[in-house]
Design a protein around this motif. Structure first.
Motif, PDB file in Angstrom:
ATOM      1  N   UNK A 221      22.301 -12.011  -9.947  1.00 55.36           N
ATOM      2  CA  UNK A 221      22.802 -11.998 -11.325  1.00 55.36           C
ATOM      3  C   UNK A 221      23.901 -13.023 -11.523  1.00 55.36           C
ATOM      4  N   UNK A 222      24.806 -13.142 -10.572  1.00 57.38           N
ATOM      5  CA  UNK A 222      25.883 -14.121 -10.643  1.00 57.38           C
ATOM      6  C   UNK A 222      25.429 -15.383  -9.917  1.00 57.38           C
ATOM      7  N   UNK A 223      24.993 -16.367 -10.672  1.00 53.40           N
ATOM      8  CA  UNK A 223      24.467 -17.591 -10.066  1.00 53.40           C
ATOM      9  C   UNK A 223      25.564 -18.519  -9.572  1.00 53.40           C
ATOM     10  N   UNK A 224      26.800 -18.263  -9.967  1.00 51.82           N
ATOM     11  CA  UNK A 224      27.912 -19.099  -9.549  1.00 51.82           C
ATOM     12  C   UNK A 224      28.545 -19.793 -10.742  1.00 51.82           C
ATOM     13  N   UNK A 225      29.775 -20.269 -10.547  1.00 55.49           N
ATOM     14  CA  UNK A 225      30.469 -20.945 -11.637  1.00 55.49           C
ATOM     15  C   UNK A 225      29.920 -22.343 -11.859  1.00 55.49           C
ATOM     16  N   UNK A 226      29.596 -23.026 -10.777  1.00 54.69           N
ATOM     17  CA  UNK A 226      28.916 -24.323 -10.844  1.00 54.69           C
ATOM     18  C   UNK A 226      27.731 -24.240  -9.895  1.00 54.69           C
ATOM     19  N   UNK A 227      26.543 -24.571 -10.394  1.00 52.27           N
ATOM     20  CA  UNK A 227      25.359 -24.456  -9.549  1.00 52.27           C
ATOM     21  C   UNK A 227      24.284 -25.425 -10.017  1.00 52.27           C
ATOM     22  N   UNK A 228      23.313 -25.644  -9.138  1.00 50.53           N
ATOM     23  CA  UNK A 228      22.131 -26.440  -9.434  1.00 50.53           C
ATOM     24  C   UNK A 228      20.933 -25.503  -9.497  1.00 50.53           C
ATOM     25  N   UNK A 229      20.067 -25.715 -10.474  1.00 50.60           N
ATOM     26  CA  UNK A 229      18.839 -24.923 -10.529  1.00 50.60           C
ATOM     27  C   UNK A 229      17.678 -25.841 -10.891  1.00 50.60           C
ATOM     28  N   UNK A 230      16.703 -25.894 -10.004  1.00 53.16           N
ATOM     29  CA  UNK A 230      15.496 -26.696 -10.218  1.00 53.16           C
ATOM     30  C   UNK A 230      14.373 -25.760 -10.610  1.00 53.16           C
ATOM     31  N   UNK A 231      13.699 -26.073 -11.700  1.00 54.45           N
ATOM     32  CA  UNK A 231      12.518 -25.320 -12.092  1.00 54.45           C
ATOM     33  C   UNK A 231      11.296 -26.167 -11.768  1.00 54.45           C
ATOM     34  N   UNK A 232      10.546 -25.741 -10.775  1.00 52.37           N
ATOM     35  CA  UNK A 232       9.446 -26.556 -10.248  1.00 52.37           C
ATOM     36  C   UNK A 232       8.426 -26.908 -11.333  1.00 52.37           C
ATOM     37  N   UNK A 233       7.881 -25.948 -12.117  1.00 48.72           N
ATOM     38  CA  UNK A 233       6.871 -26.327 -13.109  1.00 48.72           C
ATOM     39  C   UNK A 233       7.404 -27.208 -14.236  1.00 48.72           C
ATOM     40  N   UNK A 234       8.710 -27.208 -14.442  1.00 47.17           N
ATOM     41  CA  UNK A 234       9.326 -28.015 -15.491  1.00 47.17           C
ATOM     42  C   UNK A 234       9.597 -29.441 -15.018  1.00 47.17           C
ATOM     43  N   UNK A 235       9.578 -29.654 -13.689  1.00 49.67           N
ATOM     44  CA  UNK A 235       9.931 -30.942 -13.088  1.00 49.67           C
ATOM     45  C   UNK A 235      11.331 -31.387 -13.520  1.00 49.67           C
ATOM     46  N   UNK A 236      12.260 -30.429 -13.510  1.00 50.05           N
ATOM     47  CA  UNK A 236      13.625 -30.725 -13.919  1.00 50.05           C
ATOM     48  C   UNK A 236      14.607 -29.994 -13.007  1.00 50.05           C
ATOM     49  N   UNK A 237      15.765 -30.639 -12.816  1.00 53.56           N
ATOM     50  CA  UNK A 237      16.898 -30.032 -12.121  1.00 53.56           C
ATOM     51  C   UNK A 237      18.059 -30.011 -13.107  1.00 53.56           C
TER      52      UNK A 237
END
Length: 462
Positions: A221-237
């Motif tokens: 639930x808490x992803x962090x204050x600063x984080x990176x998230x890549x969504x594979x099907x979106x081809x975006x980070x």
């Protein structure tokens, strides 16, 4: 060389400004704030399932978890009728969260409430609350339906079911206690709003929304204050900061469908490597004959070593043609997946970018790597430029790490996070197993925390 330094310095200035800017879509160059302003205190390490035993041969499969998962222990507590009625009210409206009321035995709970306080009510209400809390916190989908899901969610350790039930009954606030478990990410809220406005007759769209709402519950639930998230099907980070504000997006190239599909992970950026080397996998050294070829005709940019057992190790040296480009963002994990630059930048212009052997090629990776290094290692701009232009392997360990999530969502907000919900192609066909699990009776939760599929090392950026 001077021109290259100027270009790198310019990219870095844009990077620093983006992190500092408040509106995500209107970042302007400005003086970068001190890293202490941007970074949270290091998050406590999640409780992770024991690593699987490993073997290595060619393109290695390093194991399947051998420990048999056990059913979770669910508490039974005394339930006042008023609290049981509050629980029933939540169950009757839980479809707004993408879950299914029938999973939480509303009719049995209704009958137990009518019969009054006692062991029957305690048993039924405790079970209904536990199942609902588990699904809101951890997701309804059983692990065997989460294909290549290796992102360990620590929420059940942070907010265990027993503590939640105790709190709900002590405060007589069942609805509030359960509401605190829902994901906080704006994409989840956008999906929830989309579900509310999608006609019930449109079952295909509603099912896809439910699938992706549940995927948010698979993450912490808490992803962090600063984080990176890549969504594979979106081809975006996406680079995100406090309260899930978008700082910058980066196009990505992800794994091809099949054996080299990119797995889903929750790791930490531990280092940034400037001018990386690349140790060529044995599947290429032996399987594709690269080692023997280089022994016959040495090639510039490759170093070949014959080991004591007669095998060959091939390391591609730093340089403009290195398969990792000029920077690698290291996030140690058993799958050997990481973010990296690439000399093959033409792929970023393709609409469909599932072309790699598992690792994630990242557009403008140098900007991202420099951003990580200044925030995570308190490194001055001048040193970063020197590292990037030296042509020499330089590893910068993070003194403060950042979470990075490799996710798989086939529906969510558009790239700019404007609130508009869009669909993405299910490139790995991972929606079907989740949807099939929805059609079955809700299963008992177990202690299993990740997929039981083989862990395949995909250290191959090609």
């Amino acid at each position: 060389m001077e021109l290259r330094k100027a270009l790198i310095a310019g990219m870095f200035a844009v990077s620093g400004a983006a992190v500092a800017a408040q509106p995500a879509t209107t970042a302007q160059p400005r003086r970068t704030p001190a890293p202490e302003v941007l970074l949270p205190a290091p998050a406590p390490a999640p409780i992770v399932a024991p690593p699987a035993p490993t073997t290595k041969s060619g393109a290695p499969v390093i194991g399947i978890p051998e420990v048999q998962p056990l059913p979770v222990n669910e508490p039974v507590m005394a339930w006042p009728v008023a609290d049981a009625r509050a629980l029933l009210a939540v169950i009757d409206t839980i479809e707004s969260e993408g879950l299914f009321s029938k999973d939480y035995q509303p009719e049995a709970l209704r009958a137990a409430i009518a019969a009054g306080p006692g062991q029957a009510l305690d048993a039924v209400a405790s079970k209904s609350f536990a199942w609902l809390a588990e699904d809101l916190r951890d997701g309804r989908t059983p692990m065997e339906s989460r294909v290549q899901w290796f992102a360990v969610d620590p929420d059940q350790d942070v907010t265990p079911t027993t503590g939640l039930m105790t709190k709900a009954l002590a405060t007589h606030n069942v609805a509030g206690t359960l509401a605190e478990l829902a994901p906080t990410h704006p994409d989840y809220q956008a999906l929830k709003a989309a579900l509310a406005t999608t006609p019930r007759a449109d079952t295909a769209t509603r099912s896809k929304i439910r699938i992706n709402m549940d995927r948010w519950r698979w993450l912490r639930r808490d992803l962090g204050e600063i984080y990176l998230i890549a969504n594979v099907p979106e081809y975006q980070l996406r680079l995100m900061k406090a309260n899930h504000q978008l700082v910058k997006t980066f196009r990505t190239v992800v794994g091809k469908p099949g054996r080299t599909a990119t797995p889903q992970l929750a790791e930490e950026v531990k280092a940034v490597v400037f001018n990386p080397t690349w140790t060529v996998p044995q599947s290429i050294v032996v399987g594709e004959g690269l080692g023997a070829s280089l022994m016959r005709a040495p090639r510039k940019g490759y170093k070949v070593t014959r080991n004591s057992d007669g095998s060959l190790t091939v390391v591609q040296q730093p340089g403009p043609s290195n398969s990792l480009g000029v920077i690698k963002i290291d996030m140690p994990n058993p799958h050997a997946i990481y973010l990296h630059d690439t000399p093959a930048k033409q792929y970023f212009n393709q609409p469909i970018r599932a072309e790699s052997h598992g690792c994630i090629r990242t557009q403008n990776a140098l900007v991202l790597g420099m951003t990580m290094a200044i925030m995570g290692a308190d490194m001055p701009q001048e040193q970063l430029v020197a590292n990037a232009t030296s042509g020499k392997y330089t590893k910068v360990p993070m003194t403060r790490t950042f979470p990075v999530y490799i996710s798989y969502f086939t529906m969510g907000q558009d790239t700019g996070m404007t609130g508009r919900v869009v669909s993405y192609a299910d490139i790995y066909r991972r929606d079907a197993p989740v949807l099939a699990s929805f059609a079955k009776a809700r299963e008992l939760k177990t202690t299993q925390r990740i997929s039981s599929e083989p862990v395949i090392q995909l250290d191959n950026p090609l």
